[in-house]
Scaffold this motif. Sequence first.
Motif, PDB file in Angstrom:
ATOM      1  N   ASN A 166       0.816  -1.208   0.000  1.00  0.00           N
ATOM      2  CA  ASN A 166       0.000   0.000   0.000  1.00  0.00           C
ATOM      3  C   ASN A 166       0.853   1.263   0.000  1.00  0.00           C
ATOM      4  O   ASN A 166       0.499   2.264  -0.618  1.00  0.00           O
ATOM      5  CB  ASN A 166      -0.948   0.016   1.207  1.00  0.00           C
ATOM      6  CG  ASN A 166      -2.033  -1.050   1.069  1.00  0.00           C
ATOM      7  OD1 ASN A 166      -2.264  -1.561  -0.039  1.00  0.00           O
ATOM      8  ND2 ASN A 166      -2.676  -1.402   2.163  1.00  0.00           N
TER       9      ASN A 166
ATOM     10  N   VAL B 186       2.142   1.687  -3.587  1.00  0.00           N
ATOM     11  CA  VAL B 186       1.023   2.121  -4.440  1.00  0.00           C
ATOM     12  C   VAL B 186       0.732   3.603  -4.175  1.00  0.00           C
ATOM     13  O   VAL B 186       0.553   4.398  -5.112  1.00  0.00           O
ATOM     14  CB  VAL B 186      -0.230   1.251  -4.182  1.00  0.00           C
ATOM     15  CG1 VAL B 186      -1.487   1.888  -4.775  1.00  0.00           C
ATOM     16  CG2 VAL B 186      -0.028  -0.157  -4.762  1.00  0.00           C
ATOM     17  N   GLY B 187       0.736   3.981  -2.905  1.00  0.00           N
ATOM     18  CA  GLY B 187       0.489   5.379  -2.535  1.00  0.00           C
ATOM     19  C   GLY B 187       1.546   6.316  -3.116  1.00  0.00           C
ATOM     20  O   GLY B 187       1.219   7.380  -3.648  1.00  0.00           O
TER      21      GLY B 187
ATOM     22  N   GLU C 102       0.870   6.695  -6.835  1.00  0.00           N
ATOM     23  CA  GLU C 102      -0.305   7.519  -7.142  1.00  0.00           C
ATOM     24  C   GLU C 102      -0.033   8.991  -6.854  1.00  0.00           C
ATOM     25  O   GLU C 102      -0.363   9.855  -7.658  1.00  0.00           O
ATOM     26  CB  GLU C 102      -1.518   7.000  -6.376  1.00  0.00           C
ATOM     27  CG  GLU C 102      -2.003   5.706  -7.017  1.00  0.00           C
ATOM     28  CD  GLU C 102      -3.256   5.109  -6.410  1.00  0.00           C
ATOM     29  OE1 GLU C 102      -3.674   5.561  -5.317  1.00  0.00           O
ATOM     30  OE2 GLU C 102      -3.805   4.183  -7.036  1.00  0.00           O
ATOM     31  N   LYS C 103       0.594   9.235  -5.705  1.00  0.00           N
ATOM     32  CA  LYS C 103       0.863  10.631  -5.318  1.00  0.00           C
ATOM     33  C   LYS C 103       1.780  11.323  -6.325  1.00  0.00           C
ATOM     34  O   LYS C 103       1.663  12.525  -6.564  1.00  0.00           O
ATOM     35  CB  LYS C 103       1.520  10.639  -3.933  1.00  0.00           C
ATOM     36  CG  LYS C 103       1.318  11.944  -3.182  1.00  0.00           C
ATOM     37  CD  LYS C 103       1.711  11.843  -1.714  1.00  0.00           C
ATOM     38  CE  LYS C 103       3.210  11.960  -1.569  1.00  0.00           C
ATOM     39  NZ  LYS C 103       3.696  11.539  -0.244  1.00  0.00           N
TER      40      LYS C 103
ATOM     41  N   GLY D 218       2.178  10.444  -9.587  1.00  0.00           N
ATOM     42  CA  GLY D 218       1.799  10.261 -10.987  1.00  0.00           C
ATOM     43  C   GLY D 218       2.693   9.295 -11.746  1.00  0.00           C
ATOM     44  O   GLY D 218       3.012   9.508 -12.918  1.00  0.00           O
TER      45      GLY D 218
ATOM     46  N   TYR E   2       1.889   2.525 -12.741  1.00  0.00           N
ATOM     47  CA  TYR E   2       2.229   1.287 -12.039  1.00  0.00           C
ATOM     48  C   TYR E   2       1.168   0.234 -12.297  1.00  0.00           C
ATOM     49  O   TYR E   2       0.072   0.534 -12.784  1.00  0.00           O
ATOM     50  CB  TYR E   2       2.359   1.541 -10.529  1.00  0.00           C
ATOM     51  CG  TYR E   2       1.027   1.681  -9.814  1.00  0.00           C
ATOM     52  CD1 TYR E   2       0.346   2.901  -9.818  1.00  0.00           C
ATOM     53  CD2 TYR E   2       0.430   0.591  -9.167  1.00  0.00           C
ATOM     54  CE1 TYR E   2      -0.891   3.033  -9.193  1.00  0.00           C
ATOM     55  CE2 TYR E   2      -0.798   0.722  -8.540  1.00  0.00           C
ATOM     56  CZ  TYR E   2      -1.461   1.941  -8.550  1.00  0.00           C
ATOM     57  OH  TYR E   2      -2.676   2.061  -7.947  1.00  0.00           O
TER      58      TYR E   2
END
Length: 334
Positions: free
Chosen positions: A258, A261-262, A265-266, A268, A271
Amino acid sequence: MNIQSKDFIFTAFGVSGREDSVKERIEAFTAELVDEFIYDTTGSLICVKKGEGKDCKKIVLSAHMDTIGFVITYADERGFLRFSEVGHQPEAYLLGKRVIFENGDIGVIGIEKKEHGDKITKEKMFIDIGVKKKDEALNLVKIGDMCAIYSPYAVTDNVITGGWMDDRVGCFVLLEVMENIKSVPNTVYFLFSSQEEVGLRGAKTASYSIEPDAGIAVDVTASSDLPEGDILGSSAMGKGAAIKIMDKSVIVQKKLVNYLVGLAEKNGILYQRDVSRIGGTDAHAIQLNKSGSFAGGISIPARYVHSAGEMCSLEDIQACIDLALKFCENELPF
Ligand code: CO
Ligand code: ZN
């Protein structure tokens, strides 16, 4: 990212247990980039970038230097060489391929006559180094010498292909991170591991001495996007950095999955979530070190793994560099 600027990492000979030339090249290139080198008698090289704070966390980024290959077991009267494998290579990938020895000698893999329907096995294969007699062969190549598939890399606008992408492409990612890292809230151990292909041996002893809080293996993962191909897992070439969730050797802690993944995402970063039915990486050795560590993977999807034409997408490689950089530049929150 410029592949050619680190040409040296893709061209160095380094079958498992014989990684010296890869190691020397990495050492020369990174001397100014890190604070300390740690050497390990199993053959790994650990490049340490010290964290800025006191008592900062210890993280590992690992990529293996070794490639799969062959070891010579016997020379016959005419100088044809028999071999055993170092790490696993599927038979279908071998016939007619050239091999290179540590001293630069080149051979070709041939096979005995086979009847229709005969299985193609490595026992029926031999390496031809173009000599006439046994003593001539043994002057060039000794019993126990190792060789690897000789398939120099090539780069197009989209992909890099070649015989040793597993895991020189991971070593390349680490070198890019070392060059571009700006803040160092954790002490980072860049582990260039030995003997991964024969059982994660280098990562095992190295993580014992490092005792990391968390480790990430940067390695290839099988891409399952071929026409009528085997579905080996969830990842596909061109879809970004593959964040490992599970393979045959490791189940990554949910917290670490997690977190990665975070970060993606944060920031850009493209993935994908990586579940593989096959293979294992250094993450296994790191996770099971002593009483256990957090360990996961940032993987580069590769087609035709363990063949002469391993193929990786340049965009995926860049995404892995970006994510590994963010992992290093942010304080590990657990
Ligand atoms: Co491999
Ligand atoms: Zn690998």
